[in-house]
Write a protein that holds these residues in place. Structure first.
Motif, PDB file in Angstrom:
ATOM      1  N   LEU A  93     -15.879   2.639   2.456  1.00 19.99           N
ATOM      2  CA  LEU A  93     -14.571   2.972   1.866  1.00 19.99           C
ATOM      3  C   LEU A  93     -13.840   3.786   2.539  1.00 19.99           C
ATOM      4  CD1 LEU A  93     -15.520   2.542  -1.986  1.00 19.99           C
ATOM      5  CD2 LEU A  93     -14.853   0.586  -0.490  1.00 19.99           C
ATOM      6  N   PHE A  94     -12.705   3.544   2.944  1.00 21.09           N
ATOM      7  CA  PHE A  94     -11.813   4.436   3.761  1.00 21.09           C
ATOM      8  C   PHE A  94     -10.845   5.300   2.858  1.00 21.09           C
ATOM      9  CE2 PHE A  94     -13.733   2.170   6.847  1.00 21.09           C
ATOM     10  CZ  PHE A  94     -14.177   3.141   7.858  1.00 21.09           C
ATOM     11  N   PHE A  95     -10.694   6.622   2.768  1.00 23.47           N
ATOM     12  CA  PHE A  95      -9.715   7.294   1.994  1.00 23.47           C
ATOM     13  C   PHE A  95      -8.712   7.886   2.964  1.00 23.47           C
ATOM     14  CE2 PHE A  95     -12.818   6.406  -1.079  1.00 23.47           C
ATOM     15  CZ  PHE A  95     -12.281   6.308  -2.020  1.00 23.47           C
ATOM     16  N   ILE A  96      -7.763   7.094   3.317  1.00 25.87           N
ATOM     17  CA  ILE A  96      -6.594   7.508   4.429  1.00 25.87           C
ATOM     18  C   ILE A  96      -6.252   8.750   4.179  1.00 25.87           C
ATOM     19  CG2 ILE A  96      -4.780   6.706   5.817  1.00 25.87           C
ATOM     20  CD1 ILE A  96      -7.626   5.263   6.517  1.00 25.87           C
ATOM     21  N   GLU A  97      -5.718   9.072   2.970  1.00 31.45           N
ATOM     22  CA  GLU A  97      -4.891  10.307   2.457  1.00 31.45           C
ATOM     23  C   GLU A  97      -5.741  11.477   2.973  1.00 31.45           C
ATOM     24  OE1 GLU A  97      -6.079   8.417   0.381  1.00 31.45           O
ATOM     25  OE2 GLU A  97      -6.575   9.380  -1.656  1.00 31.45           O
ATOM     26  N   GLN A  98      -7.080  11.488   2.990  1.00 34.14           N
ATOM     27  CA  GLN A  98      -8.093  12.464   3.241  1.00 34.14           C
ATOM     28  C   GLN A  98      -8.281  12.559   4.719  1.00 34.14           C
ATOM     29  OE1 GLN A  98      -8.885  14.370   0.718  1.00 34.14           O
ATOM     30  NE2 GLN A  98     -10.585  15.616   1.471  1.00 34.14           N
ATOM     31  N   CYS A  99      -8.319  11.531   5.623  1.00 30.37           N
ATOM     32  CA  CYS A  99      -8.518  11.551   6.868  1.00 30.37           C
ATOM     33  C   CYS A  99      -7.440  12.635   7.770  1.00 30.37           C
ATOM     34  CB  CYS A  99      -8.309  10.219   7.221  1.00 30.37           C
ATOM     35  SG  CYS A  99      -8.543   9.785   9.192  1.00 30.37           S
ATOM     36  N   ASN A 100      -8.230  13.120   8.663  1.00 32.71           N
ATOM     37  CA  ASN A 100      -7.057  14.004   9.499  1.00 32.71           C
ATOM     38  C   ASN A 100      -7.046  13.498  10.868  1.00 32.71           C
ATOM     39  OD1 ASN A 100      -9.672  14.548  10.726  1.00 32.71           O
ATOM     40  ND2 ASN A 100      -9.527  16.899  10.494  1.00 32.71           N
ATOM     41  N   GLY A 101      -7.854  12.062  11.297  1.00 29.49           N
ATOM     42  CA  GLY A 101      -7.394  11.523  12.654  1.00 29.49           C
ATOM     43  C   GLY A 101      -8.293  12.005  13.635  1.00 29.49           C
ATOM     44  N   CYS A 102      -9.445  12.531  13.240  1.00 32.77           N
ATOM     45  CA  CYS A 102     -10.405  13.300  14.423  1.00 32.77           C
ATOM     46  C   CYS A 102     -10.686  12.117  15.141  1.00 32.77           C
ATOM     47  CB  CYS A 102     -11.511  13.949  13.724  1.00 32.77           C
ATOM     48  SG  CYS A 102     -12.706  13.239  12.936  1.00 32.77           S
ATOM     49  N   GLY A 103     -11.028  10.779  14.525  1.00 34.31           N
ATOM     50  CA  GLY A 103     -11.594   9.785  15.169  1.00 34.31           C
ATOM     51  C   GLY A 103     -13.086   9.587  15.453  1.00 34.31           C
ATOM     52  N   VAL A 104     -14.011  10.441  14.939  1.00 37.60           N
ATOM     53  CA  VAL A 104     -15.237  10.737  14.939  1.00 37.60           C
ATOM     54  C   VAL A 104     -16.113   9.330  14.471  1.00 37.60           C
ATOM     55  CG1 VAL A 104     -16.027  11.776  13.051  1.00 37.60           C
ATOM     56  CG2 VAL A 104     -17.462  12.046  15.071  1.00 37.60           C
ATOM     57  N   CYS A 105     -15.384   8.623  13.554  1.00 39.26           N
ATOM     58  CA  CYS A 105     -15.891   7.604  13.047  1.00 39.26           C
ATOM     59  C   CYS A 105     -16.001   6.589  14.090  1.00 39.26           C
ATOM     60  CB  CYS A 105     -15.249   7.331  11.785  1.00 39.26           C
ATOM     61  SG  CYS A 105     -13.456   7.028  11.790  1.00 39.26           S
ATOM     62  N   GLU A 106     -14.898   6.277  14.664  1.00 37.58           N
ATOM     63  CA  GLU A 106     -14.662   5.255  15.825  1.00 37.58           C
ATOM     64  C   GLU A 106     -15.590   5.507  16.948  1.00 37.58           C
ATOM     65  OE1 GLU A 106     -11.689   5.877  18.360  1.00 37.58           O
ATOM     66  OE2 GLU A 106     -11.389   3.835  19.323  1.00 37.58           O
ATOM     67  N   LYS A 107     -16.260   6.859  17.231  1.00 39.08           N
ATOM     68  CA  LYS A 107     -16.959   7.029  18.323  1.00 39.08           C
ATOM     69  C   LYS A 107     -18.424   6.709  17.789  1.00 39.08           C
ATOM     70  CE  LYS A 107     -14.500   9.780  21.509  1.00 39.08           C
ATOM     71  NZ  LYS A 107     -13.227  10.349  20.817  1.00 39.08           N
ATOM     72  N   ILE A 108     -18.809   7.079  16.643  1.00 46.44           N
ATOM     73  CA  ILE A 108     -19.978   7.095  16.372  1.00 46.44           C
ATOM     74  C   ILE A 108     -20.441   5.718  15.912  1.00 46.44           C
ATOM     75  CG2 ILE A 108     -19.975   7.328  13.785  1.00 46.44           C
ATOM     76  CD1 ILE A 108     -21.752  10.035  15.665  1.00 46.44           C
ATOM     77  N   CYS A 109     -19.489   4.834  15.545  1.00 43.82           N
ATOM     78  CA  CYS A 109     -19.873   3.402  15.060  1.00 43.82           C
ATOM     79  C   CYS A 109     -20.811   2.797  16.421  1.00 43.82           C
ATOM     80  CB  CYS A 109     -18.736   2.641  14.729  1.00 43.82           C
ATOM     81  SG  CYS A 109     -19.174   0.985  14.193  1.00 43.82           S
TER      82      CYS A 109
END
Lengths: 280, 122
Positions: A93-109
């Motif tokens: 589940l993604f909580f966008i208001e808490q996300c700072n846009g670092c992109g680590v999730c995209e890289k680690i997936c």
């Protein structure tokens, strides 16, 4: 020459001094003012400049493709902003208001299930004072958005600092990340303070920050004829910091300010001349 | 049914916590035929987290495969974790873990309609 106007405490006169110096310097030089107080940019109000939007500032947000997701939970484990919740056997589940846009999730997936979406966090606006030729750039964050630094970096990137004789950067109050981002890479810092216990307390903090950032800095004492100037002098003595200039407390200055006009004063003229000498 | 509660301590006699994301412990209670069978507790490792404690605390609780949660207060982000996972949230009252569970088993607790307040906004 890039000069930042900061000061720690709010209401010491950062914007008043920044607009006044920019206004004075623009009589003889190519000058721009970069308003990096992105939560409440208002230098344009003091200068009577109308701004137009030139760029939208976006932040990366993760978008999940459920057909590729194997529910491994690596995205949530590696999210430093605690913006992803993973419960076993469920999609994250993604909580966008808490996300700072670092992109680590995209890289680690491991299966490429997370791609880049974007959300609007702010704007960069520009304007010009036609009489003096002063250029204004201001960053403006959308209320509720947290990534002020992103907006400041974009405003400064677009400001083409090398093209100008003087770039004046007006920072927010405080010593937090948006102030650090506004101070990055500047040639000289003016910390504006007032002779009050609050002013001096926060001056102490901003001077420590400037030292930590290895910047060159001096202090402007605003409203210098009220309060207790010895409070400021004591700190400056302890920290071996020079006074760059002073501005008295005067009814005329307050009246001009209340009408939205930049301060005109002989001390501002003197400070501008000092900056000219420093830039040589 | 498996019920999670926010708690100041680790036993059935502990007080229910005022907080959700920043409570000290979670107590998990298994029930059968409207009776308490057993329980265990977990420390809330999210309680001193800088921001988003409700989200992380929600993850800790949801990973115990619970059916219901009893809280006194819950912020919007913690709330939405449970909402998205279809876990029922009930409004607890001042009292022990055991008293709150017994009330729920008698259908005397109301479900939580909307989150009450934000936590440590940054």
């Amino acid at each position: 020459m890039i000069i930042a106007i900061t000061g720690g405490k709010g209401g010491t006169g950062k914007s008043s001094i920044a607009t006044a110096l920019a206004n004075e310097l623009s009589k003889r030089h190519k000058v721009q003012l970069v308003d990096c107080d992105v939560d409440c940019p208002n230098d344009h109000l003091i200068l009577g400049i109308e701004r137009k939007e030139i760029e939208k500032v976006y932040q990366m947000i993760p978008v999940l493709d459920e057909s590729k997701c194997t529910k491994c939970g690596k995205c949530a484990q590696n999210c430093k902003s605690n913006a992803i919740v993973f419960v076993k056997d469920k999609f994250p589940l993604f909580f966008i208001e808490q996300c700072n846009g670092c992109g680590v999730c995209e890289k680690i997936c491991p299966t490429g299930a997370i791609s880049r979406g974007k959300k609007l966090t702010g704007y960069v606006k520009i304007g010009k004072d036609e009489t003096s030729g002063l250029d204004l750039i201001s960053g403006e964050i959308i209320p509720t958005q947290m990534e002020g630094v992103r907006v400041i970096r974009k405003a400064r990137e677009l400001s083409q600092e090398k093209e100008y004789d003087f770039t004046i950067i007006d920072t927010a109050a405080g010593t937090h990340c948006p102030v650090v981002a506004a101070l990055e890479g500047v040639d000289f810092v003016l910390a504006v303070t007032e002779p009050t216990p609050l002013g001096v307390h926060d001056l102490n903090l901003i001077l420590d920050l400037c030292k930590e950032l290895k910047l060159k800095y001096e202090v402007v004492i605003n409203k210098s004829t009220i309060g207790d100037k010895n409070l400021v002098l004591k700190i400056l003595e302890e920290k071996k910091v020079n006074i760059f200039g002073e501005l008295p407390y005067s009814r005329k200055i307050i009246e001009d300010y209340s009408r939205g006009k930049p301060i005109v004063h002989k001390n501002i003229e003197e400070m501008a001349k000092k900056l000219e000498r420093l830039s040589l | 049914m498996k019920i999670a509660l926010v708690s100041d301590g680790e036993s059935l006699d502990s007080k229910i916590s005022e907080a959700m994301g920043r409570c000290a412990f979670f107590v998990f209670v298994n029930t059968e035929n409207k009776k308490i069978i057993d329980f265990y507790s977990k420390e809330n490792t999210a309680k001193d987290q800088h921001g988003g404690a409700g989200i992380t605390a929600g993850q800790i609780v949801a990973n115990e495969s619970i059916d219901s949660l009893i809280v006194k207060n819950i912020g919007p982000r913690g709330f939405s974790v449970f909402e998205k996972l279809n876990i029922k949230i009930y409004k607890g009252f001042d009292g022990s873990i055991k008293e709150n569970v017994e009330k729920l088993l008698k259908d005397e607790l109301e479900s939580f309609g909307t989150p009450v307040r934000r936590g440590m906004h940054k």
